[in-house]
Design a protein around this motif. Structure first.
Motif, PDB file in Angstrom:
ATOM      1  N   HIS A 107       7.106  -9.777  -5.592  1.00 43.79           N
ATOM      2  CA  HIS A 107       6.607  -8.136  -5.795  1.00 43.79           C
ATOM      3  C   HIS A 107       7.147  -7.840  -7.085  1.00 43.79           C
ATOM      4  CE1 HIS A 107       6.070  -4.333  -4.636  1.00 43.79           C
ATOM      5  NE2 HIS A 107       7.226  -3.882  -4.893  1.00 43.79           N
ATOM      6  N   LYS A 123       1.156  -1.865  -5.558  1.00 42.31           N
ATOM      7  CA  LYS A 123       1.051  -1.950  -3.938  1.00 42.31           C
ATOM      8  C   LYS A 123       2.578  -2.167  -3.722  1.00 42.31           C
ATOM      9  CE  LYS A 123      -3.151  -2.471  -4.087  1.00 42.31           C
ATOM     10  NZ  LYS A 123      -3.203  -1.861  -5.507  1.00 42.31           N
ATOM     11  N   PHE A 160      -4.921 -10.211  -7.605  1.00 39.61           N
ATOM     12  CA  PHE A 160      -3.518 -10.715  -8.145  1.00 39.61           C
ATOM     13  C   PHE A 160      -3.422 -12.177  -7.317  1.00 39.61           C
ATOM     14  CE2 PHE A 160      -3.150  -6.046  -7.791  1.00 39.61           C
ATOM     15  CZ  PHE A 160      -2.791  -6.014  -9.290  1.00 39.61           C
ATOM     16  N   CYS A 208       2.167  -7.200 -14.563  1.00 38.02           N
ATOM     17  CA  CYS A 208       0.789  -6.635 -14.396  1.00 38.02           C
ATOM     18  C   CYS A 208       0.899  -5.077 -14.600  1.00 38.02           C
ATOM     19  CB  CYS A 208       0.146  -6.908 -12.932  1.00 38.02           C
ATOM     20  SG  CYS A 208       0.053  -8.511 -12.462  1.00 38.02           S
ATOM     21  N   LEU A 231       1.733  -6.196  -0.171  1.00 33.67           N
ATOM     22  CA  LEU A 231       2.066  -7.394  -0.682  1.00 33.67           C
ATOM     23  C   LEU A 231       2.044  -8.625   0.535  1.00 33.67           C
ATOM     24  CD1 LEU A 231       2.098  -9.375  -3.031  1.00 33.67           C
ATOM     25  CD2 LEU A 231       4.452  -9.072  -3.034  1.00 33.67           C
ATOM     26  N   LEU A 285       5.079  -9.259 -10.333  1.00 35.52           N
ATOM     27  CA  LEU A 285       3.821  -8.612 -10.328  1.00 35.52           C
ATOM     28  C   LEU A 285       4.101  -7.257 -10.991  1.00 35.52           C
ATOM     29  CD1 LEU A 285       1.890  -9.532  -7.276  1.00 35.52           C
ATOM     30  CD2 LEU A 285       1.368 -10.308  -9.221  1.00 35.52           C
ATOM     31  N   LYS A 286       5.194  -6.642 -10.584  1.00 42.42           N
ATOM     32  CA  LYS A 286       5.383  -5.366 -11.093  1.00 42.42           C
ATOM     33  C   LYS A 286       5.742  -5.577 -12.481  1.00 42.42           C
ATOM     34  CE  LYS A 286       8.169  -2.668  -8.880  1.00 42.42           C
ATOM     35  NZ  LYS A 286       9.215  -2.217  -7.793  1.00 42.42           N
ATOM     36  N   TYR A 335      -0.492  -3.188 -10.931  1.00 42.61           N
ATOM     37  CA  TYR A 335      -0.019  -3.541  -9.534  1.00 42.61           C
ATOM     38  C   TYR A 335       0.890  -2.501  -9.017  1.00 42.61           C
ATOM     39  CZ  TYR A 335       2.819  -5.857  -5.871  1.00 42.61           C
ATOM     40  OH  TYR A 335       3.160  -6.373  -4.755  1.00 42.61           O
ATOM     41  N   MET A 383      -6.383  -6.751  -3.720  1.00 39.65           N
ATOM     42  CA  MET A 383      -5.463  -7.674  -4.129  1.00 39.65           C
ATOM     43  C   MET A 383      -5.909  -8.989  -4.530  1.00 39.65           C
ATOM     44  SD  MET A 383      -2.054  -6.427  -3.500  1.00 39.65           S
ATOM     45  CE  MET A 383      -1.338  -8.213  -3.251  1.00 39.65           C
TER      46      MET A 383
END
Lengths: 84, 864
Positions: free
Chosen positions: B820, B835, B800, B827, B840, B823-824, B833, B797
């Motif tokens: 969330h 996770k 990020f 990244c 997270l 990032l999705k 990403y 992590m």
């Protein structure tokens, strides 16, 4: 006091000693295996060309067989020949 | 008075006639009084009464006459009989609660007093009835005469008797003392207990545990014979009941004896069921119901003459649970009343047992496989009573109170959860109730950090499995699950792709709607089959997390092996593959394959190297040969990140290792072997002058202790430099030897530089033995070859972290969801990403604790 070693069980990891990290064809790690294999190491060996570029054996064979004329190294475009 | 009754007749009457009537009336009153005062009506009175009545009736005074007579009866009854009757019970009714308890303990109370006073009052009543009969007869003879003349006259005399009955019972009921129903209940209770013990003593009623005989009706037939002994008692009770009935206490008596029967039944259920969950009680309970209360009721109703109504309809009223037509021993066709009673009693028994079991369900499930008879009983009870919601509510509350608390270990909770799943699966194969009950457990477990670890251990580790389980000890839960699955496969077929149409049609025909209690929001598909593993994975969230945790544990286990024996791991892996699919277990398979390869390579290297190095080398002198060295060679790409530590191992071993690596390179050209010197296991023998000790330790510990061969005492810093590791790490690791009493720690020249000395003789060891126990705590955390899942997560992590900080700088504040999703969205290329929200969140809380960001009201922002 004396220490007598009865057994020493060591742990090590193997690596293909290639200069690069990943195979130029399949982009998988050399220490991993090509997409068609399940197990790394003996099952999926590396092969070097005379140009010193290394690939997974399976990857380069696929490449070589797909070429109609004389095969070239995918990286440097020199004629592909297996290093002895 | 007379004028009011018949004004028309009055008009037509002369003075004389009235006087005559009055005279007759007075005479009648006198006669009535004397009739009532003497108990037996004499002929003389009878003959005088006849003409008087006839005359008065002629004048249309029949109803007046009847009223007067009844009124006189009532007065007399109230004055003598009723008063006397109640007086018998005064002493009890006026007593305080404590004194009442004394009454209860007396053997023949209230039996004696009750039967005596009932007898008295009934004889009194009977004599009054006789008096009434005299009147009735006289009236009848008069009416007969009238009837010849006028045909349409009604017969008031026929109602007299019932009016009397009504009068008597209403007099009794209005003067009824508050405690009388209680007295009746106590009476019946005592009597029934007596009866019960009589039947139980007579060998006719045996507690048969074998439930499989339940279809056998013949068992019942021998019971009635022994009932003869109890008949006297039943007669006695019957007498009391019939007396009570004649006094108009029919419903009160019935209430009292049914109360007593239920009480007895309840205590019987408690006695039979109790706290033992290993025997089924339902069958013996049913048997007892037939043997005692039903037999009693049959005899009682027979005595009272109620059971003679052989109605054909009664045959249709069957107990829904009775596996056989309700035939009774020696009775033949049961009367309807009896069948009703049977249904009532059975329902009550089921309900009582069910309540009892539900109350103790937690304990029952704790002993689960042993307590399956109790579960089976509960299942049958619930089928009958249908009070499943009661089970769910009570069980959830006991779970919350007893299991889901900080004091319970995660392992215990998981075991209880598994037992709950298994137990409730028997009760309710559709899994509707499990869904409701499991929810709080799952929610709770999600909040615990070690849940995943415990689940994985439980699944894979033999010793961690349910030791009380039906399987062999040492089987993992996974094995058990697999066995269950194999057993079930024959019974319930899954919707495989390969089922042919006929099968599909059969499936469709077998479809049943979900039970009413089912939550319509949750699809009915997923509750078709209850897969324990699925439910366990459900706690964790995704199978990937479970697989990952398993991989870490497997790596840890494999790296600490001193041999190549991985049979049990292979088996576990195969089982996991069945459940999670081959692809997700691929890495684990490679890990195991590495071990197999290592074994082969190891043998190969040792065989070839042994020959080469055979002629006199320095290793011989050092007393170390290649024989002691084994190696596990891993494909590090497929293993979880491995913790590496700098370590200088003793030169003799180091030499051996480099020889080994060289040979590996020769055999497997161009592959190279890179040692991870801090990993592995070493078996040592410490040889002192007076003793020797064997240990299995990590290389670090071996390197430390071997330094003490050269010098008996080392200062911490020098030793650390020698071994090539930081001093604080060394101090942590060396505590292992201190705890074993091999080394002692003493303050060195500088405060942070303690020195360590070898303990050479036993005497010193004993001296230092006590002081060192505290150190053992430290070693728990010290030895891990593989980074834990949490550490891995943090590592992954951190990439990020920059994104998150930048995002918060731009947005100011953001919710967890927003971070969330962002990032999705962004990244997607390296690093991707992938996770979960939960992961997270835990990373963000790490950042909060590092004081980089802060959170308020669910909004994350940069720390100012």
């Amino acid at each position: 006091m004396k220490v007598k070693i009865l057994q020493w069980h060591a742990v090590g990891s193997w690596t293909w000693d290639a200069q690069d990290e990943t195979c130029g064809i399949c982009r998988m790690a050399f220490d991993g295996c090509c997409p068609d294999c399940k197990f790394p190491g003996d099952d999926c060996p590396l092969i070097w060309g005379v140009c010193n570029h290394a690939y997974h054996l399976h990857c380069i064979l696929k490449w070589v067989n797909s070429q109609n004329s004389t095969p070239h190294c995918p990286m440097c475009r020199r004629e592909w020949q297996f290093k002895a | 008075m007379a004028m009011l009754c018949d004004p028309e007749a009055l008009d037509s009457l002369s003075e004389d006639a009235i006087a005559g009537i009055l005279q007759y009336w007075a005479h009648f009153c006198d006669l009535t009084d004397s009739l009532l005062s003497q108990n037996v009506p004499s002929c003389g009175l009878d003959s005088q009464l006849g003409p008087t009545i006839a005359t008065l009736c002629d004048h249309g005074l029949a109803s007046l006459l009847q009223d007067h007579f009844l009124q006189s009866l009532e007065e007399a009854f109230k004055k003598s009989a009723v008063k006397k009757f109640w007086q018998q019970f005064h002493s009890y009714c006026d007593a305080s609660a404590i004194e009442k308890a004394n009454f209860h303990e007396q053997d023949n109370w209230p039996e004696e007093i009750l039967s005596k006073s009932l007898k008295e009052i009934c004889s009194e009543k009977r004599s009054q009835e006789n008096c009434l009969l005299v009147l009735v007869e006289n009236l009848k003879s008069f009416e007969d005469r009238i009837a010849k003349r006028e045909s349409e006259i009604e017969h008031p005399s026929s109602q007299l008797m019932s009016r009397y009955q009504l009068m008597a019972s209403s007099v009794l009921l209005t003067t009824l003392p508050w405690d009388f129903p209680d007295i009746l209940r106590i009476y019946f209770k005592k009597k029934l207990e007596e009866l019960n013990s009589m039947i139980a003593d007579g060998d006719s009623y045996e507690l048969e545990i074998n439930i499989h005989d339940s279809q056998n009706d013949a068992d019942f037939y021998h019971m009635d014979t022994s009932m003869c002994g109890c008949n006297g008692l039943v007669m006695q009770i019957g007498k009391v009941v019939s007396d009570l009935r004649s006094l108009g206490f029919t419903s009160m008596a019935e209430d009292a004896y049914s109360f007593a029967i239920f009480l007895l039944l309840k205590s019987k259920v408690n006695e039979l069921a109790g706290d033992d969950y290993r025997v089924p009680v339902l069958w013996s309970l049913k048997k007892w119901i037939r043997a005692v209360p039903l037999q009693f009721l049959h005899d009682l109703l027979g005595y009272l003459g109620d059971s003679i109504e052989y109605e054909k309809e009664s045959l249709n009223v069957k107990s829904p649970l009775a596996s056989q037509p309700s035939s009774f021993p020696g009775i033949g066709i049961p009367s309807e009343a009896l069948v009703r009673w049977q249904l009532r009693l059975e329902y009550f028994a089921y309900e009582t047992l069910q309540d009892l079991r539900i109350g103790k369900l937690f304990e029952i499930i704790v002993d689960y496989p042993d307590s399956s008879p109790a579960i089976e009983d509960l299942k049958r009870c619930l089928e009958y009573t249908g009070q499943h919601s009661k089970l769910v509510d009570s069980f959830i509350s006991s779970l919350k109170y007893r299991l889901l608390t900080a004091g319970a270990s995660t392992n215990d909770i998981l075991h209880q959860y598994v037992s709950t799943i298994k137990a409730l699966r028997t009760i309710d194969p559709a899994g509707v109730f499990l869904e409701a009950v499991g929810e709080p457990i799952r929610d709770y477990l999600r909040g615990r950090k070690d849940t995943i670890k415990c689940i994985v251990t439980m699944l894979t580790d033999g010793t961690g499995g349910n030791s009380g389980g039906s399987g062999n000890a040492g089987d993992s839960l996974l094995e058990e699950l697999n066995r269950d699955a194999e057993n079930q496969d024959g019974a319930d077929f899954e919707e495989d792709g390969g089922t042919d149409e006929k099968q599909a049609w059969l499936n469709a025909e077998r479809w049943e709607p979900d039970p009413v209690e089912a939550d319509p929001l949750k699809g009915s598909r997923n509750r078709r089959k209850i897969d324990i593993l699925e439910l366990m994975v459900g706690i964790i969230g995704s199978k990937d997390q479970l697989v990952n945790e398993y991989r870490v544990m497997l790596a840890e286990k494999l790296l600490n092996k001193s041999d190549y024996d991985i049979d049990s791991e292979i088996r576990t892996l195969e089982l996991l593959k069945i459940h999670f699919g081959e692809s997700s277990m691929q890495k684990c398979e490679i890990m195991l394959n590495d071990l197999i390869d290592s074994k082969r390579t190891n043998a190969n290297i040792k065989a070839t190297l042994g020959k080469a190095a055979a002629p006199g080398s320095e290793q011989r002198e050092m007393n170390i040969s290649l024989d002691i060295l084994d190696a596990t060679i891993i494909s590090s790409n497929f293993w979880p990140p491995i913790q590496e530590e700098e370590l200088n191992i003793p030169s003799s071993v180091n030499q051996l290792l480099s020889d080994y690596a060289k040979r590996f390179h020769e055999i497997k050209t161009p592959r190279k072997l890179m040692w991870k010197k801090n990993l592995g296991t070493v078996k040592l023998e410490l040889q002192f002058e007076d003793r020797s000790m064997r240990f299995t330790v990590s290389p670090v510990h071996a390197a430390i202790i071997m330094q003490f061969q050269e010098k008996p005492s080392w200062s911490s810093k020098i030793l650390a430099a020698e071994i090539g590791m930081p001093a604080d790490t060394l101090n942590r690791r060396i505590s292992f030897w201190i705890s074993k009493g091999i080394l002692t720690e003493s303050a060195g020249r500088e405060p942070d530089d303690p020195s360590f000395t070898i303990v050479d003789s036993m005497a010193d060891l004993n001296k230092n033995g006590l002081a060192s126990e505290g150190c053992q705590l430290m070693e728990e955390e010290s030895e891990r070859s593989v980074a834990s899942v949490e550490e891995q997560l943090i590592k992954e992590m951190t990439v990020f972290e920059k994104f998150i900080m930048g995002l918060l700088t731009n947005y100011g504040t953001a919710t967890l969801d927003k971070i969330h999703n962002t990032l999705k969205m962004f990244c997607i290329s390296e690093p991707t990403y992938d996770k979960s929200l939960h992961q997270l969140q835990s990373f963000l809380s790490d950042l909060i604790s590092e004081e980089k960001i802060e959170m308020r009201d669910g909004l994350y922002s940069l720390k100012k």
